[in-house]
Design an enzyme around this catalytic site. Sequence first.
Site, PDB file in Angstrom:
ATOM      1  N   HIS A   1      -3.092   0.583  16.074  1.00 36.94           N
ATOM      2  CA  HIS A   1      -2.359   1.123  15.034  1.00 36.94           C
ATOM      3  C   HIS A   1      -1.140   1.710  15.535  1.00 36.94           C
ATOM      4  CE1 HIS A   1      -2.151   2.074  10.780  1.00 36.94           C
ATOM      5  NE2 HIS A   1      -3.041   0.934  10.642  1.00 36.94           N
TER       6      HIS A   1
ATOM      7  N   GLU B   1      -4.741  -5.113  18.959  1.00 34.72           N
ATOM      8  CA  GLU B   1      -3.803  -5.210  17.777  1.00 34.72           C
ATOM      9  C   GLU B   1      -2.786  -4.012  17.849  1.00 34.72           C
ATOM     10  OE1 GLU B   1      -5.701  -5.186  14.106  1.00 34.72           O
ATOM     11  OE2 GLU B   1      -3.953  -4.913  12.713  1.00 34.72           O
TER      12      GLU B   1
ATOM     13  N   ASP C   1      -7.765  -2.267  17.047  1.00 31.30           N
ATOM     14  CA  ASP C   1      -6.520  -1.991  16.617  1.00 31.30           C
ATOM     15  C   ASP C   1      -6.155  -0.677  16.882  1.00 31.30           C
ATOM     16  OD1 ASP C   1      -4.359  -1.696  14.860  1.00 31.30           O
ATOM     17  OD2 ASP C   1      -5.305  -2.138  13.179  1.00 31.30           O
TER      18      ASP C   1
ATOM     19  N   TYR D   1      -7.797   6.548  12.686  1.00 32.88           N
ATOM     20  CA  TYR D   1      -7.429   5.856  11.764  1.00 32.88           C
ATOM     21  C   TYR D   1      -8.788   4.789  12.016  1.00 32.88           C
ATOM     22  CZ  TYR D   1      -6.798   0.726  10.755  1.00 32.88           C
ATOM     23  OH  TYR D   1      -7.050  -0.554  10.473  1.00 32.88           O
TER      24      TYR D   1
ATOM     25  N   GLU E   1      -9.003 -11.784   9.132  1.00 34.34           N
ATOM     26  CA  GLU E   1      -9.731 -10.360   8.705  1.00 34.34           C
ATOM     27  C   GLU E   1     -10.304 -10.343   7.800  1.00 34.34           C
ATOM     28  OE1 GLU E   1      -6.476  -7.184   8.577  1.00 34.34           O
ATOM     29  OE2 GLU E   1      -8.118  -5.789   9.149  1.00 34.34           O
TER      30      GLU E   1
ATOM     31  N   ASN F   1       0.765  -1.311  -0.072  1.00 33.45           N
ATOM     32  CA  ASN F   1       0.000   0.093   0.197  1.00 33.45           C
ATOM     33  C   ASN F   1       0.771   1.345  -0.112  1.00 33.45           C
ATOM     34  OD1 ASN F   1      -2.507   1.464   0.010  1.00 33.45           O
ATOM     35  ND2 ASN F   1      -3.293   0.706   2.031  1.00 33.45           N
TER      36      ASN F   1
ATOM     37  N   ARG G   1       0.055 -11.325  12.869  1.00 31.54           N
ATOM     38  CA  ARG G   1      -0.813 -10.660  12.064  1.00 31.54           C
ATOM     39  C   ARG G   1      -0.107 -10.504  10.618  1.00 31.54           C
ATOM     40  NH1 ARG G   1      -4.974  -9.189  10.862  1.00 31.54           N
ATOM     41  NH2 ARG G   1      -5.064  -7.001  10.965  1.00 31.54           N
TER      42      ARG G   1
ATOM     43  N   GLU H   1       1.366  -6.796  11.350  1.00 30.59           N
ATOM     44  CA  GLU H   1       0.961  -6.561   9.916  1.00 30.59           C
ATOM     45  C   GLU H   1       1.864  -5.820   9.037  1.00 30.59           C
ATOM     46  OE1 GLU H   1      -2.713  -4.267  10.568  1.00 30.59           O
ATOM     47  OE2 GLU H   1      -1.447  -2.554  10.021  1.00 30.59           O
TER      48      GLU H   1
ATOM     49  N   HIS I   1      -3.408 -11.013   8.327  1.00 35.92           N
ATOM     50  CA  HIS I   1      -3.857  -9.669   7.781  1.00 35.92           C
ATOM     51  C   HIS I   1      -4.842  -9.764   6.282  1.00 35.92           C
ATOM     52  CE1 HIS I   1      -2.347  -5.366   6.528  1.00 35.92           C
ATOM     53  NE2 HIS I   1      -3.274  -5.218   7.435  1.00 35.92           N
TER      54      HIS I   1
ATOM     55  N   HIS J   1     -15.062  -4.922   9.952  1.00 33.35           N
ATOM     56  CA  HIS J   1     -14.574  -3.821  10.930  1.00 33.35           C
ATOM     57  C   HIS J   1     -15.788  -2.681  10.802  1.00 33.35           C
ATOM     58  CE1 HIS J   1     -10.334  -3.744   8.561  1.00 33.35           C
ATOM     59  NE2 HIS J   1     -10.616  -4.757   9.499  1.00 33.35           N
TER      60      HIS J   1
ATOM     61  N   TRP K   1       1.684   6.555  12.445  1.00 29.91           N
ATOM     62  CA  TRP K   1       0.158   6.467  12.082  1.00 29.91           C
ATOM     63  C   TRP K   1      -0.188   5.119  12.094  1.00 29.91           C
ATOM     64  CZ3 TRP K   1      -2.299   3.858   8.356  1.00 29.91           C
ATOM     65  CH2 TRP K   1      -3.643   4.332   7.831  1.00 29.91           C
TER      66      TRP K   1
ATOM     67  N   ASP L   1      -6.315  -3.675   1.119  1.00 32.03           N
ATOM     68  CA  ASP L   1      -4.827  -3.578   0.264  1.00 32.03           C
ATOM     69  C   ASP L   1      -4.354  -4.831  -0.070  1.00 32.03           C
ATOM     70  OD1 ASP L   1      -4.809  -2.047   3.070  1.00 32.03           O
ATOM     71  OD2 ASP L   1      -2.489  -3.108   2.604  1.00 32.03           O
TER      72      ASP L   1
ATOM     73  N   ARG M   1     -14.368  -6.032  14.528  1.00 34.77           N
ATOM     74  CA  ARG M   1     -13.444  -5.056  15.056  1.00 34.77           C
ATOM     75  C   ARG M   1     -14.294  -3.533  15.475  1.00 34.77           C
ATOM     76  NH1 ARG M   1      -8.240  -2.374  11.789  1.00 34.77           N
ATOM     77  NH2 ARG M   1      -9.986  -0.831  11.132  1.00 34.77           N
TER      78      ARG M   1
HETATM   79  O1  KDG Z   1      -2.044  -0.409   4.368  1.00 37.05           O
HETATM   80  C1  KDG Z   1      -2.173   0.009   5.769  1.00 37.05           C
HETATM   81  C2  KDG Z   1      -3.616  -1.056   6.186  1.00 37.05           C
HETATM   82  O2  KDG Z   1      -3.358  -2.604   5.652  1.00 37.05           O
HETATM   83  C3  KDG Z   1      -3.862  -1.289   7.641  1.00 37.05           C
HETATM   84  O3  KDG Z   1      -3.883  -0.027   7.987  1.00 37.05           O
HETATM   85  C4  KDG Z   1      -4.837  -1.909   7.900  1.00 37.05           C
HETATM   86  O4  KDG Z   1      -4.249  -1.974  10.408  1.00 37.05           O
HETATM   87  C5  KDG Z   1      -4.732  -2.557   9.273  1.00 37.05           C
HETATM   88  C6  KDG Z   1      -5.832  -3.701   9.544  1.00 37.05           C
HETATM   89  O5  KDG Z   1      -5.625  -4.147  10.797  1.00 37.05           O
HETATM   90  O6  KDG Z   1      -6.174  -4.188   8.735  1.00 37.05           O
HETATM   91 MG    MG Z   2      -4.093  -3.276  11.778  1.00 43.66          MG
END
Ligand code: KDG
Ligand code: MG
Length: 409
Positions: free
Chosen positions: A219, A243, A217, A159, A346, A37, A290, A269, A319, A122, A409, A323, A147
């Site tokens: 993140h 996560e 998540d 996010y 997921e 991505n 993940r 991930e 994961h 999600h 991020w 993407d 989620r």
């Molecule tokens: O490309 C970034 C995403 O794959 C990510 O932000 C997705 O954190 C993610 C998830 O748990 O699906």
């Molecule tokens: Mg994630």
Amino acid sequence: MKIIAADVVVASPDRNFVTLKITTDDGITGLGDGTLNGRELSVASYLADHVVPLLIGRDAHRIEDTWQFLYRSAYWRRGPVTMAAIAAVDVALWDIKAKAAGMPLYQLLGGASRTGIMAYGHASGRDEQELFDSIRRHLELGYRSIRVQTSVPGINAVYGVAAQPSVDGKRYDYEPAQRTPLPAEEDWDTRAYLRHLPGVFEAVRNEFGPELPLLHDGHHRMTPIQAAKLGKALEPYDLFWLEDCTPAENQDALRLVRQHTTTPLAIGEVFNTVWDYQTLIREQLIDYVRSAVTHTGGITAMRKLLDFAAQYQIKSGIHGPTDISPVGMAAALHLDLAIHNFGIQEYMQHGAATNEVFRQSFTFDDGYLHLGELPGLGVELDEQAAARFPYQPAYLPFNRLKDGTVHDW
Ligand code: KDG
Ligand code: MG
């Protein structure tokens, strides 16, 4: 069975995807996903300029040998671009081998260990009502594990919240990459997030009861001690997992989190080899792996990673955001079905244009994904459809704190 062609297809139906199509001299073709991505063209170039010339004339059946050759002969090991490129080749070769055997790929991995693949979706909302509606919608869609991501008062763009406006105006579901010339800037405040999140989970549990598996998540935004505090605060709400509670380049960080909380932890991930998990798995600092098949060197490497995890009672949570292309998703599902230490998968659903380019055969019903009995991965690429969606530059967003400091991020 010799490889006679390997073509890199970059297409952008709902988002950018990098697909490798390998053709053999007996007419069998295989597909692999190399989508990274926001950095798609680097994998496309790595494949087209540096890998494809090495594949022509090789025996398509020699998957392990090809994997080792691509990993070791480059001299420069690991990294997301390299490992996504190796994954694309590896998955395409497994697709070919399974088609040659006339079997769905999972049969070559040992056959099915379960009847269906439990998947989570999600749900998200800018406020409680929107979040509850989103959870109900996901339950109606058939999800049985959810989620939960939420907006936070005082933060403009968090996010994972699908209803937030996107800069390019084209966001579907929570897809974070945006077709903008520069990465979109988002804002972040960890203390505001830590104050807000436990109350959201309390409300969700009160509304939906104790049984529904709930995931969250983080993140990568917290320090280890902040992550420990959140894990502890969420314990009453019995999460399936928390996560990416902290960035894990430093695997030792998870030791601190683990000492403080019994909330199950999922991570990985952004990892791309088994080495990223060495301490995490050996010391049982996490509960779920993940990694994506697409970013971790394909089925060959993921199988070894998950077998290593199995010795420590650590399970898979592969994961599967948008993407990961339908090809990468199918590769994950074949592994999910075959391994013993499956945890959860997921599953974000792709958009209509993506499903036109990639004809996938798996189905989703009552919380479970099911692979059909087609030989190979069970996904076909419509190259004419793909040609109608040329590459479009797109970036993931990035974060700044209130004082302007760049944050994870
Ligand atoms: O490309 C970034 C995403 O794959 C990510 O932000 C997705 O954190 C993610 C998830 O748990 O699906
Ligand atoms: Mg994630």
